[in-house]
Design an enzyme around this catalytic site. Sequence first.
Site, PDB file in Angstrom:
ATOM      1  N   THR A 165      -1.352  10.793  -7.746  1.00 35.57           N
ATOM      2  CA  THR A 165      -1.165   9.501  -7.078  1.00 35.57           C
ATOM      3  C   THR A 165      -1.359   9.593  -5.557  1.00 35.57           C
ATOM      4  O   THR A 165      -1.039  10.615  -4.959  1.00 35.57           O
ATOM      5  CB  THR A 165       0.295   9.054  -7.361  1.00 35.57           C
ATOM      6  N   ASP A 196       5.903   3.585 -12.230  1.00 38.56           N
ATOM      7  CA  ASP A 196       6.713   3.057 -11.123  1.00 38.56           C
ATOM      8  C   ASP A 196       5.873   2.376 -10.049  1.00 38.56           C
ATOM      9  O   ASP A 196       6.378   1.531  -9.301  1.00 38.56           O
ATOM     10  CB  ASP A 196       7.454   4.224 -10.446  1.00 38.56           C
ATOM     11  N   THR A 216       5.656   9.245  -5.172  1.00 41.29           N
ATOM     12  CA  THR A 216       4.830   9.897  -6.192  1.00 41.29           C
ATOM     13  C   THR A 216       5.771  10.716  -7.074  1.00 41.29           C
ATOM     14  O   THR A 216       6.863  11.086  -6.645  1.00 41.29           O
ATOM     15  CB  THR A 216       3.760  10.799  -5.549  1.00 41.29           C
ATOM     16  N   HIS A 218       7.435  11.528 -11.189  1.00 40.77           N
ATOM     17  CA  HIS A 218       7.688  11.052 -12.557  1.00 40.77           C
ATOM     18  C   HIS A 218       8.116   9.580 -12.546  1.00 40.77           C
ATOM     19  O   HIS A 218       9.256   9.239 -12.209  1.00 40.77           O
ATOM     20  CB  HIS A 218       8.763  11.930 -13.202  1.00 40.77           C
TER      21      HIS A 218
END
Length: 297
Positions: A165, A196, A216, A218
């Site tokens: 990301t 997210d 960035t 999980h």
Amino acid sequence: MVKPVIIVHGGAWGIPDRLVEANLNGVEESVKAGWIVLEAGGSALDAVVAAVNVLEDDPSFDAGIGSGLTEDRTIEMDSLIMDGAKLDAGAVAGLKDVRYPIRLARKVMEETPHVMMIGEGASRIADEFGLERITQEKLVTGEAVREFEEWSEKAVFGDSFGHDTVGAVALDSDGNIATATSTGGVTGKRVGRIGDVPLIGSGGYADNKVGGVSTTGHGESIMKVNLAKLVLTYMNMGMPVQEASEKALGYMKVRVNGQGGLIALDPDGNIGHAFTTKRMVWASIKDGKIETGIETS
Ligand code: ASP
């Protein structure tokens, strides 16, 4: 007049050695593109879009071209932009064919009465405003396929995974703060999974009065603790930006056992960057001075 500052990230997680050089070059190009805008007196919004566009085009990151693959080996991209002046935001999710997702997020913010758009409806807005479309074939890269194959063997997401990301946070000479985050999401994700990134307060947040953050890591953990907003909550309580960044990631680790990273700025241009994964790549320009890092924990 405020001194402009910009910081960008190219994601957290493992970042294998084979990608280190490309990642460092990528964030350097990106932060310079954003700085050119700020130096010329441009807005923080224009700067974060310019910076993220460079990373969306760079195949060594998981955004735009190079996005991670779903369980069906397809690409579905999410992105978020936020304007700290008015708390305006634009988010898009599940995009399959838009070349620069962050530009579309901005169109949603500026040209529609809505904040978040998904799938086909989002692509329609891209057409309405003449944003470039792209085929899945052109979005899929060799690195993404390699990562997918590694994932298929292990069927877990973790530190061995590399390209990631992207995001940017900028403060412009008018004192406005903007943030932008763009991703292909986690490799091997279920079709239709939204991470997210497009969720305000999770993938990013900007408020001129407090600061700006791009995250960035999980996604399922980040969204549970509203990681970006959590950093700003700590800053609002008087904590310096670096301490707030570390504390928010620490909370996510302890509370939901989640790993991630983030970049942050306060209204005085102080920078924060922190991560709980193996590595994170970032670059900043402050007082015209560039700094880059691919840190290992
Ligand atoms: N946060 C992103 C997601 O979960 C992925 C990442 O940053 O590694 O979609």
